[in-house]
Write a protein that holds these residues in place. Sequence first.
Motif, PDB file in Angstrom:
ATOM      1  N   PRO A 222       0.805  -1.236   0.000  1.00  0.00           N
ATOM      2  CA  PRO A 222       0.000   0.000   0.000  1.00  0.00           C
ATOM      3  C   PRO A 222       0.833   1.280   0.000  1.00  0.00           C
ATOM      4  O   PRO A 222       0.569   2.185  -0.810  1.00  0.00           O
ATOM      5  CB  PRO A 222      -0.859  -0.139   1.265  1.00  0.00           C
ATOM      6  CG  PRO A 222      -0.973  -1.609   1.477  1.00  0.00           C
ATOM      7  CD  PRO A 222       0.371  -2.149   1.080  1.00  0.00           C
ATOM      8  N   ASP A 282     -10.545  -8.844  11.100  1.00  0.00           N
ATOM      9  CA  ASP A 282     -10.797  -7.417  11.279  1.00  0.00           C
ATOM     10  C   ASP A 282     -10.228  -6.897  12.592  1.00  0.00           C
ATOM     11  O   ASP A 282      -9.641  -5.807  12.642  1.00  0.00           O
ATOM     12  CB  ASP A 282     -12.302  -7.133  11.211  1.00  0.00           C
ATOM     13  CG  ASP A 282     -12.876  -7.389   9.830  1.00  0.00           C
ATOM     14  OD1 ASP A 282     -12.099  -7.366   8.846  1.00  0.00           O
ATOM     15  OD2 ASP A 282     -14.097  -7.633   9.719  1.00  0.00           O
ATOM     16  N   GLN A 286      -7.078  -4.169  12.953  1.00  0.00           N
ATOM     17  CA  GLN A 286      -7.170  -2.936  13.726  1.00  0.00           C
ATOM     18  C   GLN A 286      -6.110  -2.900  14.828  1.00  0.00           C
ATOM     19  O   GLN A 286      -5.387  -1.902  15.002  1.00  0.00           O
ATOM     20  CB  GLN A 286      -8.561  -2.811  14.353  1.00  0.00           C
ATOM     21  CG  GLN A 286      -8.766  -1.572  15.214  1.00  0.00           C
ATOM     22  CD  GLN A 286      -8.732  -0.276  14.419  1.00  0.00           C
ATOM     23  OE1 GLN A 286      -9.103  -0.250  13.244  1.00  0.00           O
ATOM     24  NE2 GLN A 286      -8.283   0.802  15.039  1.00  0.00           N
ATOM     25  N   ALA A 296      -3.027   3.060   7.963  1.00  0.00           N
ATOM     26  CA  ALA A 296      -4.413   3.475   7.796  1.00  0.00           C
ATOM     27  C   ALA A 296      -5.318   2.244   7.806  1.00  0.00           C
ATOM     28  O   ALA A 296      -4.907   1.152   7.408  1.00  0.00           O
ATOM     29  CB  ALA A 296      -4.580   4.237   6.486  1.00  0.00           C
ATOM     30  N   GLU A 297      -6.558   2.424   8.249  1.00  0.00           N
ATOM     31  CA  GLU A 297      -7.477   1.293   8.339  1.00  0.00           C
ATOM     32  C   GLU A 297      -7.678   0.628   6.982  1.00  0.00           C
ATOM     33  O   GLU A 297      -7.746  -0.603   6.882  1.00  0.00           O
ATOM     34  CB  GLU A 297      -8.818   1.752   8.913  1.00  0.00           C
ATOM     35  CG  GLU A 297      -8.750   2.146  10.377  1.00  0.00           C
ATOM     36  CD  GLU A 297     -10.109   2.462  10.950  1.00  0.00           C
ATOM     37  OE1 GLU A 297     -11.123   2.248  10.240  1.00  0.00           O
ATOM     38  OE2 GLU A 297     -10.172   2.915  12.113  1.00  0.00           O
ATOM     39  N   GLU A 298      -7.767   1.409   5.931  1.00  0.00           N
ATOM     40  CA  GLU A 298      -7.956   0.851   4.597  1.00  0.00           C
ATOM     41  C   GLU A 298      -6.766  -0.025   4.194  1.00  0.00           C
ATOM     42  O   GLU A 298      -6.944  -1.114   3.645  1.00  0.00           O
ATOM     43  CB  GLU A 298      -8.144   1.979   3.583  1.00  0.00           C
ATOM     44  CG  GLU A 298      -8.377   1.490   2.157  1.00  0.00           C
ATOM     45  CD  GLU A 298      -8.558   2.636   1.183  1.00  0.00           C
ATOM     46  OE1 GLU A 298      -8.708   2.369  -0.030  1.00  0.00           O
ATOM     47  OE2 GLU A 298      -8.543   3.813   1.626  1.00  0.00           O
ATOM     48  N   ASP A 299      -5.569   0.437   4.495  1.00  0.00           N
ATOM     49  CA  ASP A 299      -4.384  -0.345   4.169  1.00  0.00           C
ATOM     50  C   ASP A 299      -4.314  -1.617   5.010  1.00  0.00           C
ATOM     51  O   ASP A 299      -3.913  -2.684   4.522  1.00  0.00           O
ATOM     52  CB  ASP A 299      -3.114   0.489   4.402  1.00  0.00           C
ATOM     53  CG  ASP A 299      -2.972   1.623   3.399  1.00  0.00           C
ATOM     54  OD1 ASP A 299      -3.645   1.572   2.343  1.00  0.00           O
ATOM     55  OD2 ASP A 299      -2.196   2.562   3.670  1.00  0.00           O
ATOM     56  N   ARG A 301      -6.802  -3.354   6.270  1.00  0.00           N
ATOM     57  CA  ARG A 301      -7.765  -4.338   5.742  1.00  0.00           C
ATOM     58  C   ARG A 301      -7.249  -4.962   4.457  1.00  0.00           C
ATOM     59  O   ARG A 301      -7.427  -6.172   4.223  1.00  0.00           O
ATOM     60  CB  ARG A 301      -9.122  -3.668   5.504  1.00  0.00           C
ATOM     61  CG  ARG A 301      -9.884  -3.342   6.790  1.00  0.00           C
ATOM     62  CD  ARG A 301     -11.325  -2.987   6.480  1.00  0.00           C
ATOM     63  NE  ARG A 301     -11.434  -1.796   5.650  1.00  0.00           N
ATOM     64  CZ  ARG A 301     -11.525  -0.562   6.119  1.00  0.00           C
ATOM     65  NH1 ARG A 301     -11.508  -0.356   7.432  1.00  0.00           N
ATOM     66  NH2 ARG A 301     -11.613   0.478   5.313  1.00  0.00           N
ATOM     67  N   ALA A 302      -6.599  -4.172   3.620  1.00  0.00           N
ATOM     68  CA  ALA A 302      -6.069  -4.685   2.354  1.00  0.00           C
ATOM     69  C   ALA A 302      -4.975  -5.717   2.604  1.00  0.00           C
ATOM     70  O   ALA A 302      -4.897  -6.739   1.909  1.00  0.00           O
ATOM     71  CB  ALA A 302      -5.531  -3.531   1.505  1.00  0.00           C
ATOM     72  N   GLU A 305      -6.554  -9.009   3.917  1.00  0.00           N
ATOM     73  CA  GLU A 305      -7.230  -9.693   2.810  1.00  0.00           C
ATOM     74  C   GLU A 305      -6.214 -10.315   1.857  1.00  0.00           C
ATOM     75  O   GLU A 305      -6.391 -11.444   1.375  1.00  0.00           O
ATOM     76  CB  GLU A 305      -8.128  -8.714   2.061  1.00  0.00           C
ATOM     77  CG  GLU A 305      -8.906  -9.356   0.921  1.00  0.00           C
ATOM     78  CD  GLU A 305      -9.835  -8.385   0.215  1.00  0.00           C
ATOM     79  OE1 GLU A 305     -10.337  -8.725  -0.874  1.00  0.00           O
ATOM     80  OE2 GLU A 305     -10.058  -7.272   0.751  1.00  0.00           O
TER      81      GLU A 305
END
Length: 363
Positions: A222, A282, A286, A296-299, A301-302, A305
């Motif tokens: 990311p 999840d 976090q 970052a939260e988006e990174d 989660r990526a 996944e």
Amino acid sequence: MHPPQPISGRPTARRRRFPTLALAVACLTVPFVLVACGGEDDGPRLELSAALPEQSPQDTVLRVGDPATQTALELSGLDEELDVEVEWANISGGPKTLEAFRGDALDLGAVADIPPLFAQWTGTDVKIVAARETVDPLEHPTYELGVAPGAGVEEPADLRGKRIAYSPGQAQGSVVLRVLREAGLTQDDVELVEMASVDDVYVNALGSGQVDVAPLGQALVPPYLAKYEQDGGTTISPGVRDDAWTLYAPTAVIEDADKAAAIKEYVGVWALAQQWIATHPDEFAQGYYVEHEGLAEEDARAIVEALGTFEVPTDWTDVISRHQEIADLLAEEQDREPLDLADLYDRRYEKVIAESIAANGGA
């Protein structure tokens, strides 16, 4: 290599009492297990062929470098199941862990499959005491190949003539060699640029044009794309399996009966923590990637996944066979002495992990 980070952890609670005197007596009365007594700070010596002791004395401290598992244990509450005092070290990655071993600052480290081989090749005798793999590893690679802007690499076959970041003592170096072999290329077909993969060294090397390609762990993908995708930076799948993860320790640590018993306690709970990560992605994203690593939260989660689901093998036969193939490749490509990995894995702990998982509902 960077110096080891300071050890900063908290002891866990709920230790069982096991008088030191009991082991002192055992040292005298059970010579086929405990062949000698150590110094003031050492436990009795344990033969590698002997059964693991049931418990460690109450004052035994196990120094562990595994921030991800530390986070998982605390988030899941499994740290309350540990009956051994753990001193956590904020140390990860092969070079820092090996340096800590050599400085007697660490008992147990979590790394990929190459650092234990490199330790053996460079004079530090170690043993692997646990292993973890990924479900569907080709669909969820641990590393992606970062491609510098303008490098023109869309698949592994395009690597011919390219400059590739290469760290021979880390998992990233093994990935490079396996990718080349899978693509029908050799080291002579590319330019290997040797540099250690620590922090964001590979990201900066790609961005500055030092190299055309570098293997990037999922946590670095990311930030790399955020910086350089607009300029043409990309990543591609390596197309080879790269998911092995291990716990390993200096052999001298495992020959200390007190430490060996502490590791026995630890790996049983460690296996449950890996299962918790797999079933609580999840929460782990976090707690570890956001709160511990500052992503970052988006990174976060990526990354979770991309890495997919972990599993903890309770039979190491296939794990050792795959690892042996990698060791043989590195011995050939790096002109190293061949290793027999049957000697590298301490399979006494295999049974410990199997029993722990079975007692807690299976895989």
